[in-house]
Motif scaffolding. Structure first.
Motif, PDB file in Angstrom:
ATOM      1  N   LYS A   1      -5.427  -2.407 -11.244  1.00 34.02           N
ATOM      2  CA  LYS A   1      -5.988  -2.575  -9.905  1.00 34.02           C
ATOM      3  C   LYS A   1      -6.570  -3.972  -9.729  1.00 34.02           C
ATOM      4  O   LYS A   1      -6.395  -4.613  -8.686  1.00 34.02           O
ATOM      5  N   GLN A   2      -7.252  -4.456 -10.767  1.00 36.46           N
ATOM      6  CA  GLN A   2      -7.852  -5.789 -10.704  1.00 36.46           C
ATOM      7  C   GLN A   2      -6.798  -6.883 -10.554  1.00 36.46           C
ATOM      8  O   GLN A   2      -6.896  -7.739  -9.672  1.00 36.46           O
TER       9      GLN A   2
ATOM     10  N   THR B   1      -3.731  -6.688  -9.664  1.00 32.70           N
ATOM     11  CA  THR B   1      -2.942  -6.552  -8.438  1.00 32.70           C
ATOM     12  C   THR B   1      -3.696  -7.153  -7.255  1.00 32.70           C
ATOM     13  O   THR B   1      -3.115  -7.844  -6.414  1.00 32.70           O
ATOM     14  N   SER B   2      -4.996  -6.881  -7.192  1.00 31.77           N
ATOM     15  CA  SER B   2      -5.792  -7.409  -6.077  1.00 31.77           C
ATOM     16  C   SER B   2      -5.874  -8.941  -6.133  1.00 31.77           C
ATOM     17  O   SER B   2      -5.949  -9.609  -5.100  1.00 31.77           O
ATOM     18  N   ILE B   3      -5.856  -9.496  -7.355  1.00 34.48           N
ATOM     19  CA  ILE B   3      -5.891 -10.959  -7.497  1.00 34.48           C
ATOM     20  C   ILE B   3      -4.520 -11.555  -7.191  1.00 34.48           C
ATOM     21  O   ILE B   3      -4.414 -12.660  -6.663  1.00 34.48           O
ATOM     22  N   GLY B   4      -3.459 -10.800  -7.524  1.00 34.23           N
ATOM     23  CA  GLY B   4      -2.103 -11.267  -7.262  1.00 34.23           C
ATOM     24  C   GLY B   4      -1.414 -11.894  -8.451  1.00 34.23           C
ATOM     25  O   GLY B   4      -0.604 -12.811  -8.307  1.00 34.23           O
TER      26      GLY B   4
END
Length: 871
Positions: free
Chosen positions: A212-213, A215-218
């Motif tokens: 999740k981390q 993915t949110s950062i990209g």
């Protein structure tokens, strides 16, 4: 072994032998059957090797040759650490019994296969590709998991049978690149940035919170950023791993740092293992040496037990404002094993330090991934790389627990380091070091410095060589005094050596102390089965919650501080092991016997030959001298029988066929200008090339010496032993040898203790007593174990208790002397009763000799089992 055809898939905490082994055996039999090889191959459990039983081997029925040895571990961490080394060790020890060059290790959810090759010395370089490398997650009770185990076993078996293994090259290339830049700190760091990035991406596939981390950062694949590598440290540091994701970054489009094959392997390794162990192993291997003196990581299960004992010593959960500190963390094995004992611990409560910058990245990766569910830029572990001498007491004010495995270096090889540590001790305490005395080993002074840095009420938990608890030198006495009165011992944990630091000579023990402890006892935990079989969660509840959950293979007792204090001068061997039972037996049954050092007309001393070296010159093989040209130069009248080792030693010494030949130059050979001096010069001149060769090749420091220097050594060492006497080897492993020497002038090496009795009958009875199980049991009690060997010193022999030889009848004397000439030395692995033992038992306990002898044998066997397990 379980007879269940479908035993349950175990959990990580389940017993290895009773839970993991049946699953593997059941799947192996199914694989053999599916491959239609049931008439060709058999699966054998606990197959014997020179280094202990291997968990399983696949055996060719017709030839009885081993196709594949397999080591089983409970965790992937254990598999990739000790598991790999044990599997390779078993493979090597099987020698000519091996049909193939393959060996394997598994914890059921993952498999690794290796192919030995002379050009690939590092274990990781011997790993071969597998299709069924990762099976699932332990604890899943489903048919697919079981089916995948069968398929994995079928694959490794087929590869071994067909010799079709292809080496896994990608991480080998990464390791080679690291090896090439071991002296370039910046380049080393640049290699780690994209590899760690990809490894973490792989881990995120199995850790939802981490996924999740990123993915949110990209996050994207690391090589996506080869045109702008600064983005790697930008994106990485938003999660944490600050010691990895920092400058300097790799050069733009660097082909080595952004090697797609290596990055792909890093991603898959992260996805499959996820703890950073494989990366750490690669780095550790770079610092291995042929002599095994490199970095030795703590076994993960032992690290867990150390943490549990530290938690029990602390007596409560770790306070939120307290930190756990490892002053010599290396790749972080101890600091990442805290979660069972301290489930509440946060990344910000972890501080890992090491003096070697090579461990920065693997340490940061390991610690970060062990907290991957809660890691963030504001919840970060502290990782430093400082010499411990540069750390101040003020830095440790919030440290509640210290865990460590200090550097093990002998005193003679660490003079500078010990001096630095002792200087720092004086700076911070205004007192001299209490442990830096004589030839104190480095680990002693390291522990003292760490203790002096620690704050009030801090728990200090360490892995430590057990020899410091048992030896009787001034250094060991000072250390035991320190443990009782300064470190304030709360726990001593002993365990078999099986799978633990097997490349290290020193057997270890866990020592835990707490400043200002309130109790006056020490908890002694004796682990009697393999450490890998101990469930640390059950151990925690047993110790901390006082749950009687019946942990197999565990014995816990309380030892008073007073008892430890009373035995500081003689050592604790007879308090913390089977020796305790043995010493009570000796005290109860030999209470009216006198010790050797209190016996009249008896002298005890050490042999002198080789004391200053030159064994190649002064101890030549009698039947086949290694350097015949040297022997030809020695005049016949100078030659004398000699004994250097116990290998070819008879119980009754045969001067006509001695083990060795030496020589004693006449006194005028040491006077300048005499013919005898010229002869001795020629002998030494012929020896000098061998002496200089040894000075270049030996692991120990050997000083080159002049002819006059060697002459001085020979004059000191070559002393004839002219009276009748008894020899006891200082080191023994397989046999309890002694030798009685009558009517011969011989030279004896430093490998023996010499015991002189003026009376011939006393001398013969003493030899018989020391040959007997009653003498040998005392030697076991009085000795120090070292790598499975019994080591004795003069002071040990002097404490042997002797019966009153004057009270023994002539009939009994004749029987004992006759048996002395026909009996063989007692087996120090599986002892058997001999005539000598029976005759002494009848003298010592005439009404109950058989029971008395059996009781002695039982205790002696326990002593041998304990020592052999330590080796």
């Amino acid at each position: 072994m379980s007879k269940d055809l479908n035993p349950e898939i175990p959990k990580y905490t389940d017993d290895e032998v009773t839970c993991f082994h049946p699953v593997f055996e059941s799947a192996a039999k199914e694989a053999i059957k599916a491959m239609n090889l049931h008439d060709v191959i058999d699966i054998k459990h606990h197959f014997p090797t020179a280094s202990g039983p291997v968990d399983f081997v696949f055996l060719r029925i017709r030839t009885n040759k081993v196709i594949l040895p397999v080591e089983i571990k409970r965790t992937q961490s254990g598999m990739r650490g000790a598991g790999r080394r044990q599997a390779r060790d078993y493979y090597n020890n099987l020698g000519n019994m091996m049909e193939t060059r393959y060996y394997a290790v598994t914890n059921l959810e993952a498999f690794e296969l290796f192919k030995d090759h002379n050009s690939r010395q590092k274990t990781s370089s011997q790993q071969v590709h597998l299709t069924f490398k990762n099976i699932g997650t332990l604890g899943e009770q489903n048919d697919l998991f079981r089916q995948n185990i069968v398929l994995a076993i079928s694959e490794i078996l087929e590869i071994a049978l067909n010799d079709s293994g292809k080496y896994q090259e990608e991480f080998v290339k990464f390791q080679q690149e690291l090896d090439a830049c071991k002296t370039d700190k910046n380049r080393w760091h640049q290699y780690f940035i994209p590899v760690s990035f990809e490894y973490i991406r792989g881990v995120s596939e199995v850790v939802p919170s981490l996924k999740k981390q990123i993915t949110s950062i990209g996050w994207k694949a690391a090589d996506t950023y080869k045109h702008s590598p600064d983005r790697l440290i930008d994106y990485g540091s938003r999660i944490n791993f600050n010691n990895i994701f920092c400058q300097p970054v790799p050069p733009v489009n660097d082909p080595k740092c952004f090697n797609s094959a290596i990055l792909s392997e890093a991603y898959m390794s992260g996805k499959n293992s996820g703890a950073g162990d494989d990366i750490a192993e690669l780095v550790v291997e770079l610092f291995d040496t042929p002599t095994g003196q490199g970095i030795v990581q703590t076994d993960p299960e032992l690290a867990g037990i150390l943490a549990v004992a530290a938690r029990d010593s602390l007596g409560k959960k770790l306070d939120q404002d307290k930190v756990v500190f490892d002053p010599g963390a290396a790749t972080g094995r101890l600091i990442t094993a805290l979660n069972v004992a301290f489930p509440e611990i946060q990344p910000s409560q972890v501080w890992a330090n090491d003096i070697d910058w090579h461990f920065v990245e693997p340490l940061a990766l390991r610690i970060g991934l062990s907290h991957s569910s809660c890691l963030s830029p504001t919840n970060s572990p502290r990782i430093t790389f400082e010499n411990i001498c540069n750390i101040a007491p003020e830095d440790l004010l919030n440290v509640g627990v210290i865990v460590m495995n200090p550097p093990y270096i002998s005193g003679i090889n660490s003079v500078v380091e010990r001096k630095n540590f002792s200087n720092r001790i004086k700076q911070i305490s205004n007192a001299e070091s209490i442990l830096n005395i004589g030839q104190a080993a480095l680990e002693l002074v390291f522990l003292e410095l760490t203790w002096r840095l620690s704050p009030k009420d801090c728990v200090v938990a360490t892995v430590f060589p057990i020899q410091h608890l048992t030896r009787i030198g001034k250094e060991a006495k000072a250390f035991r005094n320190f443990l009782v009165h300064d470190l304030k011992l709360t726990h001593i944990v002993t365990y078999p050596r099986q799978g633990i630091f097997e490349s290290v000579i020193k057997q270890t023990v866990l020592l835990i102390g707490k400043k200002n402890k309130s109790s006056n006892t020490v908890k002694f935990i004796d682990i009697q089965i393999a450490v890998s079989e101990i469930d640390t969660r059950k151990l925690l509840s047993h110790l901390v919650d006082d749950e009687d959950n019946g942990i197999r293979g565990l014995c816990i007792n309380q030892i008073s501080d007073d008892l430890l204090n009373e035995n500081i001068s003689v050592g604790w061997k007879n308090i913390i092991g089977v020796g305790n039972k043995a010493i009570r037996f000796i005290q109860d049954n030999f209470y009216n016997f006198s010790e050797i050092d209190k016996t009249k007309n008896c002298k005890v001393h050490r042999g002198k030959m080789g004391n200053k070296g030159h064994t190649q010159l002064v101890a030549m093989d009698f039947s086949k001298p290694k350097f015949p040209q040297l022997l030809s130069l020695i005049p016949n009248e100078w030659r004398v029988p000699a004994v250097n080792t116990a290998d070819k030693l008879d119980i009754v010494f045969n001067s006509q066929k001695p083990p060795n030949i030496s020589f004693v130059p006449p006194d005028n050979a040491y006077s300048t200008g005499t013919p005898e001096s010229d002869t001795l010069d020629k002998i030494i001149s012929a020896y000098l090339p061998f002496h200089e060769l040894k000075a270049k090749s030996t692991k120990q420091k050997v000083n080159k010496k002049s002819i006059n220097g060697i002459k001085s050594d020979l004059k000191s060492d070559l002393k004839l032993q002219t009276k009748g006497f008894v020899l006891i080897p200082r080191g023994a492993r397989k046999e309890g040898k002694i030798s009685i020497v009558e009517g011969s002038d011989i030279i004896v090496s430093t490998n023996f203790i010499i015991i002189e009795f003026e009376d011939v009958i006393y001398r013969q009875l003493f030899a018989s007593w020391m040959l007997s199980i009653f003498g040998q049991m005392q030697l076991e009690v009085l000795s120090t174990p070292q790598e499975g060997m019994r080591k004795l010193e003069k002071s040990s022999i002097q404490k042997v208790r002797l019966p009153d030889f004057a009270s023994i009848s002539k009939t009994d004397v004749d029987k004992l002397v006759a048996a002395l000439k026909i009996d063989q030395p007692i087996d120090l692995v599986t002892p058997k009763i001999r005539k000598t033992d029976e005759y002494w038992a009848e003298i010592l306990s005439p009404k109950n000799s058989q029971n008395f002898l059996q009781s002695t044998l039982d205790i002696f066997q326990e002593l041998l089992d304990e020592r052999n397990s330590l080796g």
